[in-house]
Design a protein around this motif. Structure first.
Motif, PDB file in Angstrom:
ATOM      1  N   SER A   1       0.829  -1.199   0.000  1.00 53.69           N
ATOM      2  CA  SER A   1       0.000   0.000   0.000  1.00 53.69           C
ATOM      3  C   SER A   1       0.869   1.257   0.000  1.00 53.69           C
ATOM      4  CB  SER A   1      -0.934   0.000   1.218  1.00 53.69           C
ATOM      5  OG  SER A   1      -0.243   0.441   2.380  1.00 53.69           O
TER       6      SER A   1
ATOM      7  N   THR B   1       3.834  -0.900   5.135  1.00 52.43           N
ATOM      8  CA  THR B   1       3.704  -2.052   4.241  1.00 52.43           C
ATOM      9  C   THR B   1       4.912  -2.161   3.320  1.00 52.43           C
ATOM     10  OG1 THR B   1       2.441  -0.829   2.560  1.00 52.43           O
ATOM     11  CG2 THR B   1       1.187  -1.936   4.303  1.00 52.43           C
TER      12      THR B   1
ATOM     13  N   ILE C   1      -5.103  -0.651  -1.645  1.00 55.08           N
ATOM     14  CA  ILE C   1      -4.965  -1.687  -0.617  1.00 55.08           C
ATOM     15  C   ILE C   1      -4.519  -1.111   0.723  1.00 55.08           C
ATOM     16  CG2 ILE C   1      -4.672  -3.661  -2.149  1.00 55.08           C
ATOM     17  CD1 ILE C   1      -1.651  -3.273  -1.965  1.00 55.08           C
ATOM     18  N   ARG C   2      -4.691   0.216   0.897  1.00 57.70           N
ATOM     19  CA  ARG C   2      -4.363   0.842   2.178  1.00 57.70           C
ATOM     20  C   ARG C   2      -5.392   0.439   3.244  1.00 57.70           C
ATOM     21  NH1 ARG C   2      -8.228   4.873   2.161  1.00 57.70           N
ATOM     22  NH2 ARG C   2      -8.752   5.654   0.084  1.00 57.70           N
ATOM     23  N   GLU C   3      -5.140   0.866   4.468  1.00 60.57           N
ATOM     24  CA  GLU C   3      -6.018   0.531   5.579  1.00 60.57           C
ATOM     25  C   GLU C   3      -7.363   1.260   5.453  1.00 60.57           C
ATOM     26  OE1 GLU C   3      -7.248  -1.457   7.497  1.00 60.57           O
ATOM     27  OE2 GLU C   3      -5.897  -1.582   9.222  1.00 60.57           O
TER      28      GLU C   3
ATOM     29  N   TYR D   1     -10.278  -1.783  -3.074  1.00 57.68           N
ATOM     30  CA  TYR D   1      -9.494  -3.007  -2.871  1.00 57.68           C
ATOM     31  C   TYR D   1      -9.706  -3.962  -4.045  1.00 57.68           C
ATOM     32  CZ  TYR D   1      -6.695  -5.529   0.619  1.00 57.68           C
ATOM     33  OH  TYR D   1      -5.665  -6.125   1.320  1.00 57.68           O
TER      34      TYR D   1
ATOM     35  N   SER E   1      -0.607  -5.572   3.121  1.00 58.68           N
ATOM     36  CA  SER E   1      -1.698  -4.645   3.373  1.00 58.68           C
ATOM     37  C   SER E   1      -1.881  -4.467   4.883  1.00 58.68           C
ATOM     38  CB  SER E   1      -2.963  -5.159   2.669  1.00 58.68           C
ATOM     39  OG  SER E   1      -4.045  -4.274   2.783  1.00 58.68           O
ATOM     40  N   HIS E   2      -3.112  -4.349   5.333  1.00 56.42           N
ATOM     41  CA  HIS E   2      -3.396  -3.936   6.704  1.00 56.42           C
ATOM     42  C   HIS E   2      -4.456  -4.839   7.333  1.00 56.42           C
ATOM     43  CE1 HIS E   2      -1.225  -0.128   5.904  1.00 56.42           C
ATOM     44  NE2 HIS E   2      -1.657  -0.365   4.675  1.00 56.42           N
TER      45      HIS E   2
END
Length: 209
Positions: free
Chosen positions: A54, A59, A80-82, A129, A148-149
């Protein structure tokens, strides 16, 4: 396609139980660096053709040892971040953490229209996502690792895997550098194979999943 969703290594905000979701975010703790360094050996038996991370620093730092070991470029994608914490950003109290998880896990439970206070809703989060996973799939690779998270991995997997649901994701938090392995495609759907090394029973796809 085989998809490895890897949670990043430990950060100072993890230690403080802070809802830290904005970019660039913190780096890794000493333990987090050790966790990242251990990934190449842990995943030695896994074929990995592509490696994604991400836009958050944690990450990318987690992916770096794996990239070096496999000779892969880390592809950076915002999708694909949190899950954005919105008004709850950087809060560490139990009530805020409970609210964050309650909203996030309502999305795979059938209420994606609910919105994180001051943040995104499930339709928006799952779509961003999905877009990255679709990009990976159409590239033609047989196996990809995505760093990712925790909340994002749990929520997306519960929403998209035939054999997972929100109750499972709620009951099974992912430790730092835990891996969720799925097989399938965006067109045919996904089956979760393992969740943090726990083998999962496979079921037939359900309508709408």
């Amino acid at each position: 396609m085989r998809l490895l969703l890897i949670r990043h290594g430990q950060t100072p905000s993890n230690v403080g139980h802070l809802l830290d979701t904005t970019a660039p975010g913190p780096g890794l703790t000493e333990l987090g660096e050790q966790q990242a360094a251990a990934l190449p050996e842990r995943l030695a038996d896994e074929k990995i053709d592509a490696l994604y991370a991400s836009t958050l620093v944690r990450t990318q730092l987690t992916a770096a040892p794996l990239a070096q070991a496999r000779g892969l470029e880390v592809v950076i994608r915002d999708g694909i971040r949190e899950i954005a914490a919105g008004d709850l950003e950087m809060r560490g109290d139990a009530a805020s953490n409970d609210q964050y998880q309650r909203v996030a896990f309502s999305w795979p439970a059938g209420k994606p229209e609910l919105r994180m206070p001051g943040g995104e809703n499930g339709v928006e989060m799952l779509a961003r996502y999905d877009a990255v996973i679709e990009e990976i799939a159409v590239s033609g690779v047989a196996a990809a690792a995505v760093v990712s998270h925790g909340a994002a991995i749990r929520t997306w997997s519960a929403a998209r895997a035939h054999n997972l649901d929100a109750d499972w994701a709620i009951a099974h938090p992912l430790p730092n550098t835990a891996v969720v392995v799925l097989e399938g495609t965006p067109a045919t759907g996904w089956t979760a194979v393992t969740w943090s090394d726990l083998e999962l029973p496979r079921t037939e796809p359900q309508p709408g999943r």
